[in-house]
Write a protein that holds these residues in place. Structure first.
Motif, short mmCIF file in Angstrom:
data_model
loop_
_atom_site.label_atom_id
_atom_site.label_comp_id
_atom_site.label_asym_id
_atom_site.label_seq_id
_atom_site.Cartn_x
_atom_site.Cartn_y
_atom_site.Cartn_z
N SER A 74 0.83 -1.20 0.00
CA SER A 74 0.00 0.00 0.00
C SER A 74 0.86 1.24 0.00
O SER A 74 2.03 1.20 0.34
CB SER A 74 -0.88 0.01 1.25
OG SER A 74 -1.54 -1.22 1.34
N ASP A 77 -0.65 7.40 1.17
CA ASP A 77 -1.95 8.09 1.21
C ASP A 77 -3.13 7.15 0.99
O ASP A 77 -4.22 7.57 0.61
CB ASP A 77 -1.96 9.24 0.20
CG ASP A 77 -1.71 8.76 -1.22
OD1 ASP A 77 -1.45 7.54 -1.39
OD2 ASP A 77 -1.76 9.58 -2.14
N ASP A 78 -2.90 5.91 1.28
CA ASP A 78 -3.94 4.90 1.10
C ASP A 78 -5.18 5.22 1.95
O ASP A 78 -5.11 5.31 3.17
CB ASP A 78 -3.35 3.53 1.50
CG ASP A 78 -4.38 2.43 1.41
OD1 ASP A 78 -5.15 2.43 0.44
OD2 ASP A 78 -4.42 1.57 2.33
N GLU A 79 -6.31 5.39 1.30
CA GLU A 79 -7.53 5.80 1.99
C GLU A 79 -7.97 4.80 3.06
O GLU A 79 -8.42 5.19 4.14
CB GLU A 79 -8.67 5.97 0.98
CG GLU A 79 -8.92 7.42 0.64
CD GLU A 79 -10.02 7.56 -0.39
OE1 GLU A 79 -11.11 7.01 -0.16
OE2 GLU A 79 -9.77 8.20 -1.43
N GLU A 80 -7.87 3.54 2.72
CA GLU A 80 -8.30 2.51 3.67
C GLU A 80 -7.49 2.58 4.96
O GLU A 80 -8.03 2.47 6.05
CB GLU A 80 -8.12 1.11 3.06
CG GLU A 80 -9.40 0.56 2.48
CD GLU A 80 -9.16 -0.80 1.83
OE1 GLU A 80 -8.58 -1.67 2.51
OE2 GLU A 80 -9.52 -0.94 0.65
N TRP A 82 -5.94 5.16 6.22
CA TRP A 82 -6.21 6.35 7.03
C TRP A 82 -7.61 6.35 7.61
O TRP A 82 -7.82 6.84 8.72
CB TRP A 82 -5.94 7.62 6.21
CG TRP A 82 -4.46 7.83 6.05
CD1 TRP A 82 -3.72 7.63 4.92
CD2 TRP A 82 -3.53 8.21 7.06
NE1 TRP A 82 -2.39 7.87 5.15
CE2 TRP A 82 -2.25 8.23 6.47
CE3 TRP A 82 -3.65 8.53 8.42
CZ2 TRP A 82 -1.10 8.56 7.18
CZ3 TRP A 82 -2.50 8.86 9.12
CH2 TRP A 82 -1.25 8.88 8.51
N SER A 83 -8.58 5.80 6.89
CA SER A 83 -9.93 5.80 7.47
C SER A 83 -10.02 4.81 8.62
O SER A 83 -10.85 4.96 9.51
CB SER A 83 -10.99 5.53 6.39
OG SER A 83 -10.73 4.28 5.81
N ASN A 107 2.92 0.83 4.90
CA ASN A 107 2.37 1.77 3.92
C ASN A 107 3.42 2.79 3.47
O ASN A 107 3.09 3.91 3.09
CB ASN A 107 1.17 2.51 4.52
CG ASN A 107 -0.07 1.65 4.44
OD1 ASN A 107 -0.11 0.56 5.01
ND2 ASN A 107 -1.08 2.11 3.72
N PHE A 180 1.19 12.53 3.66
CA PHE A 180 -0.21 12.60 4.07
C PHE A 180 -0.33 13.30 5.42
O PHE A 180 0.50 13.11 6.30
CB PHE A 180 -0.81 11.19 4.19
CG PHE A 180 -2.31 11.18 4.18
CD1 PHE A 180 -3.02 11.26 2.99
CD2 PHE A 180 -3.03 11.11 5.38
CE1 PHE A 180 -4.41 11.28 2.97
CE2 PHE A 180 -4.43 11.14 5.37
CZ PHE A 180 -5.11 11.21 4.16
N LYS A 182 -3.43 14.33 8.46
CA LYS A 182 -4.83 14.15 8.84
C LYS A 182 -5.04 14.71 10.24
O LYS A 182 -4.27 14.39 11.16
CB LYS A 182 -5.15 12.65 8.85
CG LYS A 182 -6.60 12.33 9.16
CD LYS A 182 -6.82 10.84 9.37
CE LYS A 182 -8.30 10.58 9.60
NZ LYS A 182 -8.60 9.19 9.92
#
Ligand SMILES: [Zn+2]
Length: 494
Positions: A74, A77-80, A82-83, A107, A180, A182
């Protein structure tokens, strides 16, 4: 001294309002930022001690080695990823528990920072500039699926606290580039207990009691009358120092000439005109305070400068205070780390110190003298030089190219931690009691009964101001260098 050769002082002036209007006529280094003109005023540094760097090279190498052996499925900035990342306050708010779906290294996150960013901070406003001390970065483990971080933050002044912090995860990939960010939490001072108000640095016995704005005479530890007598002695000492003003060398044409020139960042070898009219000077009651990562040696420098100013600027009522609320000329000492540079003053590779002049349109009386920032990531000796240099700006001095000046931009000038003869000659002019406020050079010459033709010789370069050192200043220089005591100056003049 030799270890410091090759270091250059670097500072800048953030300026707005009236000062900005003045500066607009000068073709130097402008960065227009939200309509605010930022004037960068000194250049060049190359040796900040990055001992406490967030990105230690060792760590980086081992992480990269590790990366090559780990599966690289991965991206940063892999969305999965970070979410599924979560942050929550635990232990009554004094720790943050971070959980990741897998270890961040998988990641390609080589470094991970937890940044605490005050939401109420503005470098341009005097009051919220105190909030710069609330900025903090803590390194998070990239090898585990969870980490626990202690929350331990410095707020603003009790009268003007930091309202909240954004807590931000900042991921850095290979090459240490941010890949990334957040925001994971918002913190209020009430949501954790390891919160302290910002306080003015103090060590007993350094500042003369009468030079302290709120000295508690009970600290002498005797009876009330004895205490008052002792305090009176200290107070009389100030009057003695002020009386020495009449023995100083007279204001000079060379002193005026130096005040009408300065040097700017991008043209470090060039002297340019600088009007005397709009000179920032200190006046009335000035209360200095040191904030942040302060060393005793900086308080010692302030103690000496205050004594010196009793002699050179006797009309100035200048003191130090350990009560942050009374301070109207703060000196903030904070390391120029990445996040600080980004959020506060873009100091990284640019500035070792700054003086921010007051907003002359402002209504905030406390901020009427502006404020100073000094990079904590230097040796104590160099920091003392920067403190005195920036105080020089607060007092109204510009830059020069002489060898022998704390305000010099010459690459060859030693970074002295005191005002030299050439600096004192300028302060003598600016703080002469005949001058009600800074005047233009002609009026200054006239008011001080100086010779305009002599001034012109310096102004037009027929005579070199750097060589126009007056006699009679050596005891004040020796006092600052710790060679003689201030009392010896008085005894010698009686
Ligand atoms: Zn400067």
């Amino acid at each position: 001294m030799s270890e410091k050769l090759g270091l250059f002082l670097f500072s800048w002036i953030l300026s707005w309002g009236f000062t900005a209007v003045k500066q607009l006529s000068i073709t130097y280094d402008y960065i227009v930022n939200d309509g605010v003109v930022v004037v960068t005023d000194i250049s060049n540094i190359n040796s900040a001690n990055n001992n406490d760097s967030l990105y230690s090279p060792d760590q980086q190498i081992s992480n990269e080695d590790n990366l090559q052996t780990e599966e690289q499925s991965s991206s940063c900035d892999d969305e999965e990823f970070w979410s599924a990342t979560s942050a929550k306050l635990i232990k009554g708010g004094d720790q943050i528990y971070l959980a990741f779906p897998n270890n961040p290294l998988k990641n390609k996150i080589v470094n991970l920072n937890l940044n605490f960013i005050p939401t109420t901070m503005s470098y341009r406003s005097f009051n919220t500039s105190f909030h710069m001390h609330g900025i903090k970065t803590i390194k998070v483990s990239v090898r585990d699926e969870f980490d626990t971080i202690d929350v331990n933050l410095i707020g603003g002044l009790a009268s003007n606290p930091i309202e909240s912090w954004d807590v931000q995860l900042q991921a850095l990939g290979v090459n240490n580039k941010v890949c990334f960010t957040k925001n994971v939490l918002s913190l209020a001072p009430s949501s954790f207990s390891n919160y302290v108000n910002l306080e003015s640095f103090y060590v007993p016995g350094v500042i003369s009691p009468a030079d302290e704005n709120n000295f508690d005479i009970n600290l002498f530890g005797k009876n009330e009358i004895a205490n008052e007598m002792e305090y009176l002695d200290y107070f009389q000492n100030i009057q003695k120092l002020k009386s020495l003003n009449k023995y100083l060398p007279e204001p000079s044409e060379a002193g005026v000439s130096m005040l009408t020139k300065t040097v700017y960042l991008d043209e470090k070898a060039k002297l340019v005109s600088d009007s005397l009219w709009y000179r920032n000077i200190l006046h009335g009651e000035v209360v200095i305070g040191l904030f942040g990562d302060v060393k005793k040696s900086e308080l010692e420098v302030i103690s000496k400068i205050i004594k010196l100013l009793h002699i050179v600027a006797p009309n100035l009522d200048i003191k130090y205070s350990d009560n942050a609320e009374e301070v109207n000329l703060p000196i903030h000492i904070v390391g120029c780390e990445e996040l600080f540079s980004q959020k506060v003053n873009q100091c990284k590779d640019r500035a070792a110190g700054t003086f921010t002049p007051p907003n002359t349109y402002g209504t905030l009386e406390r901020g009427k003298f502006g404020y100073i920032w000094v990079d904590a990531n230097y040796t104590p000796e160099y920091r003392q030089h920067v403190v005195v240099h920036e105080l020089g700006h607060a007092l109204g001095l510009g830059h020069n190219l002489c060898y022998d000046s704390v305000m010099s931009y010459s690459d060859y000038a030693p970074e002295v931690p005191f005002f030299t003869v050439l600096d004192l000659m300028q302060l003598r002019v600016l703080y002469d009691s005949k001058l009600p406020k800074p005047l233009g050079e002609k009026y200054t010459i006239q008011t001080l009964d100086l010779d305009y033709e002599k001034y012109k010789e310096f102004d037009e370069g027929e005579k070199n101001v750097c060589e126009a050192k007056q006699a009679g200043w050596s005891d004040l220089v020796e006092f600052q260098r710790g060679i003689i005591e201030i009392d010896e100056i008085y005894e010698g003049k009686k």
